[in-house]
Write a protein that holds these residues in place. Structure first.
Motif, short mmCIF file in Angstrom:
data_model
loop_
_atom_site.label_atom_id
_atom_site.label_comp_id
_atom_site.label_asym_id
_atom_site.label_seq_id
_atom_site.Cartn_x
_atom_site.Cartn_y
_atom_site.Cartn_z
N PRO A 1 18.26 -17.56 -11.73
CA PRO A 1 17.80 -18.59 -10.80
C PRO A 1 18.89 -18.90 -9.78
CG PRO A 1 18.22 -19.52 -12.98
CD PRO A 1 18.38 -18.05 -13.10
N LYS A 2 18.46 -19.20 -8.56
CA LYS A 2 19.40 -19.51 -7.49
C LYS A 2 20.03 -20.88 -7.74
CE LYS A 2 19.94 -19.66 -2.58
NZ LYS A 2 19.41 -19.42 -1.26
N ILE A 3 21.33 -20.93 -7.52
CA ILE A 3 22.07 -22.19 -7.73
C ILE A 3 22.35 -22.79 -6.36
CG2 ILE A 3 24.17 -23.22 -8.65
CD1 ILE A 3 24.38 -20.69 -10.44
N ASP B 1 23.91 -28.42 -6.98
CA ASP B 1 23.45 -28.37 -8.37
C ASP B 1 24.65 -28.43 -9.31
OD1 ASP B 1 20.83 -28.12 -7.54
OD2 ASP B 1 20.79 -25.93 -7.76
N PRO B 2 24.42 -28.85 -10.55
CA PRO B 2 25.52 -28.82 -11.53
C PRO B 2 25.97 -27.37 -11.74
CG PRO B 2 23.62 -30.01 -12.39
CD PRO B 2 23.19 -29.39 -11.11
N CYS B 3 27.26 -27.21 -11.92
CA CYS B 3 27.82 -25.86 -12.09
C CYS B 3 27.35 -25.28 -13.43
CB CYS B 3 29.34 -25.91 -12.05
SG CYS B 3 30.05 -24.26 -11.93
N PRO B 4 26.92 -24.00 -13.44
CA PRO B 4 26.43 -23.39 -14.68
C PRO B 4 27.52 -23.20 -15.75
CG PRO B 4 26.42 -21.79 -12.89
CD PRO B 4 26.79 -23.10 -12.31
N TYR C 1 28.38 -27.42 -8.25
CA TYR C 1 28.68 -26.00 -8.08
C TYR C 1 29.66 -25.78 -6.94
CZ TYR C 1 27.93 -21.02 -7.18
OH TYR C 1 28.10 -19.67 -6.96
N LYS C 2 29.46 -26.49 -5.79
CA LYS C 2 30.31 -26.29 -4.60
C LYS C 2 31.76 -26.73 -4.87
CE LYS C 2 29.18 -30.68 -2.33
NZ LYS C 2 28.52 -31.27 -1.18
N GLY D 1 31.65 -22.38 -7.17
CA GLY D 1 31.14 -22.00 -5.87
C GLY D 1 32.16 -22.08 -4.77
N LYS D 2 33.41 -22.36 -5.10
CA LYS D 2 34.46 -22.46 -4.07
C LYS D 2 34.73 -21.13 -3.45
CE LYS D 2 37.29 -26.38 -5.34
NZ LYS D 2 38.58 -26.82 -5.74
#
Length: 162
Positions: free
Chosen positions: A140-142, A146-149, A156-157, A161-162
């Protein structure tokens, strides 16, 4: 008994050798494909030239073919699909992967080969490289917010996601 380089279950003397030597004719496009692979593995450049259709002869470079044949260690042939190319057909195609090593580097040649039957003889007409199928991300696309998986509790960012 020496196995046939085309990876059939038959020995070379009962598989591709009689076709390459001209004692029997290939009755299908796949048989010509297998015998042409074997001809590369055995350095039978004359056979490769003989089984190239006149319309494809402009692209046949005997010196380059000989060099590729002699400077490669042929590892195996995998037939993926065949369309038509039977004893009653006039055209057929064979999708295959030929594996070989050059200068200690493993290679795969993935091609869709087109064959044409003229005067009761199957000939290689043309070949087109088969491009790998694009990869699809099934996860699934994050979204950025969104909360980090990784379950860090951060967005996430601000985390992975950095």
């Amino acid at each position: 008994m020496k196995p046939c380089p085309c990876c059939s279950t038959l020995p070379y003397s009962q598989c591709c050798e009689p076709i390459i030597r001209g004692t029997v004719s290939a009755t299908t496009a796949e048989q010509v494909m297998r015998s042409r692979y074997t001809a590369y593995a055995q350095g039978e450049i004359g056979y490769l030239k003989e089984t190239t259709h006149p319309d494809g002869m402009a692209d046949f470079d005997e010196q380059a073919t000989r060099s590729w044949s002699e400077n490669s260690l042929w590892k195996g042939l995998e037939i993926l699909t065949t369309e038509a190319g039977g004893p009653e057909d006039t055209q057929g195609s064979v999708e295959f992967i030929a594996r070989f090593t050059q200068k200690d580097v493993e290679h795969k040649h993935h091609e869709l080969a087109i064959f044409k039957r003229e005067n009761d003889r199957w000939l290689f007409l043309d070949g087109n490289p088969v491009k790998p199928k694009p990869m699809k991300n099934s996860a699934p696309k994050i979204g950025r917010n969104d909360p980090c998986p990784c379950n860090s509790g951060k967005k996430y960012k601000k985390c992975c996601g950095k």
